[in-house]
Scaffold this active site. Structure first.
Site, PDB file in Angstrom:
ATOM      1  N   CYS A   1       0.681  11.669  -3.481  1.00  0.00           N
ATOM      2  CA  CYS A   1       0.018  13.414  -3.701  1.00  0.00           C
ATOM      3  C   CYS A   1       1.470  13.774  -4.531  1.00  0.00           C
ATOM      4  CB  CYS A   1      -0.731  13.944  -3.134  1.00  0.00           C
ATOM      5  SG  CYS A   1      -1.755  13.066  -2.253  1.00  0.00           S
TER       6      CYS A   1
ATOM      7  N   ALA B   1     -13.461  -1.116   7.726  1.00  0.00           N
ATOM      8  CA  ALA B   1     -12.503  -0.554   6.560  1.00  0.00           C
ATOM      9  C   ALA B   1     -12.498   0.966   6.280  1.00  0.00           C
ATOM     10  CB  ALA B   1     -12.504  -0.685   5.380  1.00  0.00           C
TER      11      ALA B   1
END
Lengths: 551, 551
Positions: A43, A278
């Site tokens: 980020c 996942a």
């Protein structure tokens, strides 16, 4: 000894690895990542472009060595997993040309999402078009910037990453043009809130084209031809038109994919193969309000999912509860943030959706440096359920959206908002915070004290004969007003009410909605039919500047 | 036509008046206030002392004239209500010596709270001792300051107003001494969190005496003798030792009072006389968690109550749901804020109270200007119910406490905190926010992954033979450590575990608690009995500086 393989060593994957180690000291934990770095500050990448994050090394939060020392993790960078064989429970990996197999008891996929690459003629030949996902991507952009300082840049896509890149390239000295296919920047926001944010881009000298796309790259990318035929020169172009799940490996392994190729997982983050889990940007999650499968690419949820999948594998009671979707972007001196559903989405799923706009301050107006803050609340006009919120302002918008995100998560209604007790002293807020006021205003609508009309419905209402009464002062009115409105200052309303016609329908407006609401109450209690222009003049003039007169 | 009299024209009273007008256009509404101003910014008063709020006129948010024009209110300032006659439903008022009666259908009391004046010999003769509640109080202080610039000031009482006055007098150039009777400043906070805030007072040159009180004022107030015999000179002294309900008028009218003379009201804000309502600092409210009667003197709840009582009188469905109590104080460059119960109160009411301390940053550490933030969470060790929170830091503490206040209001548990989705980008927070981490840490405690020991229990544990293992690096340890601890760096723990003795009880510590928690997990999974020193070295050294060694 349990052997766990994790594919993908950024947020979700590395959160899972560290938590697994804390819960399963004896497990063998292998993390594969095809890139050279794990656990980097993805980020933060755009902020290194301008030098705001000065050191590239600051982005490398952890290294394989530090992680190995602390968590005894076997981290294998620059190692791509080529295939998963669920029947044999093994993966095939390649590192520097060397192919090998590794077995697993449990496999966690955290492949993330990759930038979507539109099919544009000339793109393959372009030498100055970049996407930004990883440190090597950033390195390529920084290298290019060394040769193009002060040049022209184009950013294609005005979502979160596009806006961050536009800002940081501008701060780097580039002359930036932003191109967005939707009819406004920040497509997850509603149009009028995006308009408030777009003002800041103009103020900072960025050229913005909406309803536009690149139809052709020419001159090895140095010329962009837009859909309307316009030509742009660009020394550096960033493609930021969205992301898509990195789910090819999962698909090749026969795992079930859903909408937009997102990996389908159950409440335990299990894929269609129960030993393969996942997490992160590649999975489909239930949007908490609509309960629909969604792709929500955000760091917070990815980190949480990584930890939760570790807990589940270790036998702790966790559940994938889905995501709400809260996001924020700084745009120079302004910030735009949202949570939950926007108005368009809410109206699609919930027939009784209503909205309101509050113009407030981040803190008490009498204390120095109070800044404007615009807050939109999206709620149910019967039950008061809160569906979403958006805010744009200089300061304090993150706080209000975080509170509202918490309120939505907790299923509070608009009636609960005034009951919230915030930390108030003049430097931090107001005794009546914008969140309280939003709750009061929504209650007024639900209980019938106020009947709003939205900016997009005004034209039709005026065409239908409703009268727009602007209750600001004569001086304010003179400086600018909505075309077709007439002026009757609030403080004169009681004394001049006889001049109004009870057979007509009135719409009241003022600067930000506070005075018009008082006018609405006075008129309604005197038997008039009244609508209140939500957001009033200050919102309307910014989303419909062509409808403002000064004469 | 309903005739409503309101006594008290600040927050609660004026909120009631304005809302009543919006709901009851035909009602006659009279507001009495004994002071010269209504609707002034009482929370802003201390900030005018330093000039931070530069203009006195900025504090006068509304005037009787503006309020009359907009809300058709009959506002009578400098008019004291001398008596209420509930049987005749009339009040006796006096203005400039003229006494008259006014009848009412409904009466709303919003008298507020007044500064508590301790009985100290010499106080009556003192000429330089002030309290601060109103604009005239402020005027007297400002007048005095004109003659004492650069002199000495004493502030008696280190609560919110005391601290704000200490800061603003310091900024005005005064040499300030702060005197607090409790054993730490900020009595509503727990001791160790108050210690973090007190550091900032020392850093700013304020002398702080705790466990101290003034026993005598001499020389017309220019000399203060403290309980330990110490003498202080003071040109200006502020008394800020708390407030008490202004409930004499209610008492004289025969209305029922409760604890500490607070006015008792029911769920509809009705006093023991059903036509007389009361709101604001003078009423007893149910503390939301304990359900006990409490006096909570805060602007936010007072405003809400004022609006709610108007709704109730107008026939709308509202209920007095009590208060949580969220408060904040800026102390120069730091901020201290709290919500709900402190640890002491929580332990009194809830036997399974547990606490934890988080040392975090206001935003991502790799983004510039990240500031330390200390967060304390008070919760139930069986159910995860949240009882309270406190935070001290430079930035972003208001946001975290507002979120936690919302979570408490919504009855979320610590298990819900990691599920909250905040607006995250590097300038605004972290993907794992301190609030998330607090939730994770609390879950770890409840589920048995972590077993904390608090700073105040350490001495006893060490005396009982437990071994304090500091897992920071050798360099960190050398620079300062808790007396009696031994050093084994985390990264060497696995390899050197054989040097530890499984028959002993260990306590692990590090700088802020992150590494010690990892050490705790490694040791526990290897069969050791371990406690984790909550808050670790960084908290301990600040509340117990005398227990720190450097050799």
């Amino acid at each position: 000894m349990t052997k766990i393989i994790i594919i993908g060593g950024v947020s979700g994957g590395m959160s899972a690895a560290a938590r697994l180690r804390r819960l399963m000291e004896e497990a063998q934990i292998i993390v594969f990542d095809k890139g050279p770095y794990v656990s980097f500050a993805n980020c933060g990448l755009p902020f290194h472009v301008s030098g705001e994050i000065a050191e590239r090394s600051d982005l490398l939060v952890q290294t394989p060595e530090t992680l190995n020392k602390r968590f005894a993790l076997d981290i294998r960078t620059e190692t791509e997993v080529l295939a998963i064989d669920p029947s044999k429970k093994e993966v095939t990996a390649v590192n520097q040309g060397k192919i090998y197999k590794e077995s697993y008891d449990k496999l966690i996929l955290s492949p993330g999402a990759k930038p979507f690459i539109p099919k544009i003629p000339g793109l393959a030949e372009a030498e100055n078009v970049f996407t930004l996902r990883s440190i090597p991507d950033l390195d390529r952009i920084m290298e290019k910037l060394q040769h193009t300082a002060g040049g022209k840049a184009a950013v294609v896509g005005a979502g979160f990453i596009g806006l961050e890149m536009a800002e940081n390239l501008t701060k780097k000295g580039m002359d930036v043009t932003l191109i967005e296919k939707a009819n406004h920047i920040l497509p997850p926001f509603d149009e009028e809130m995006a308009a408030l944010a777009e003002e800041e881009l103009h103020r900072q000298g960025i050229t913005v084209y909406t309803n536009q796309a690149v139809q052709l790259f020419k001159d090895k990318g140095k010329t962009l031809i837009l859909e309307d035929g316009r030509q742009l020169k660009s020394d550096l172009t960033i493609l930021a038109v969205g992301v898509q799940p990195e789910s090819e490996l999962a698909q090749a392994a026969g795992l079930q994919l859903g909408e937009r190729s997102g990996i389908i997982v159950n409440e335990n983050y299990q894929t269609s193969n129960p030993d393969i889990y996942a997490v992160g940007d590649a999975i489909l999650v239930k949007q908490e309000l609509t309960k629909k499968d969604s792709l929500i690419s955000l760091a917070g949820p990815a980190n949480r999912q990584g930890r939760q999948v570790a807990d589940i594998i270790a036998g702790l009671p966790r559940k994938n509860k889905g995501s709400l979707g809260t996001a924020i972007v700084r745009i120079f001196d302004k910030t735009a943030t949202s949570t939950g559903l926007n108005e368009g989405l809410a109206r699609r799923y919930f027939p009784h959706t209503a909205v309101l706009h509050i113009a407030g301050k981040d803190h008490a107006g009498y204390y120095p440096d109070a800044a404007d803050l615009n807050l939109k609340l999206i709620f149910d006009s019967r039950t008061g359920a809160i569906y979403g919120a958006q805010a744009v302002g200089e300061k304090g918008v993150d706080k209000r959206i975080d509170v509202l995100a918490t309120a939505i998560k907790a299923k509070l209604t608009v009636f609960d908002l005034p009951e919230l007790e915030f930390s108030y002293a003049p430097p931090f807020g107001s005794a009546k915070d914008p969140v309280h006021i939003a709750g009061y205003a929504a209650s007024n609508i639900i209980e019938g004290q106020s009947t709003p009309i939205q900016w997009y419905d005004l034209d039709k209402a005026l065409a239908g004969g409703e009268i727009l009464l602007d209750v600001r002062t004569k001086e304010e009115f003179k400086q600018g007003h909505i075309t077709g409105s007439c002026n009757l200052p609030l403080n004169d309303l009681r004394s001049q009410m006889a001049s109004l016609d009870k057979s007509k329908d009135y719409i009241v407006s003022c600067h930000s909605g506070q005075r018009s609401y008082i006018a609405e109450r006075i008129l309604k209690q005197n038997g008039f039919r009244v609508h209140n222009l939500d957001g009033a003049y200050s919102l309307y003039r910014r989303v419909k500047p062509e409808k403002i007169s000064t004469h």
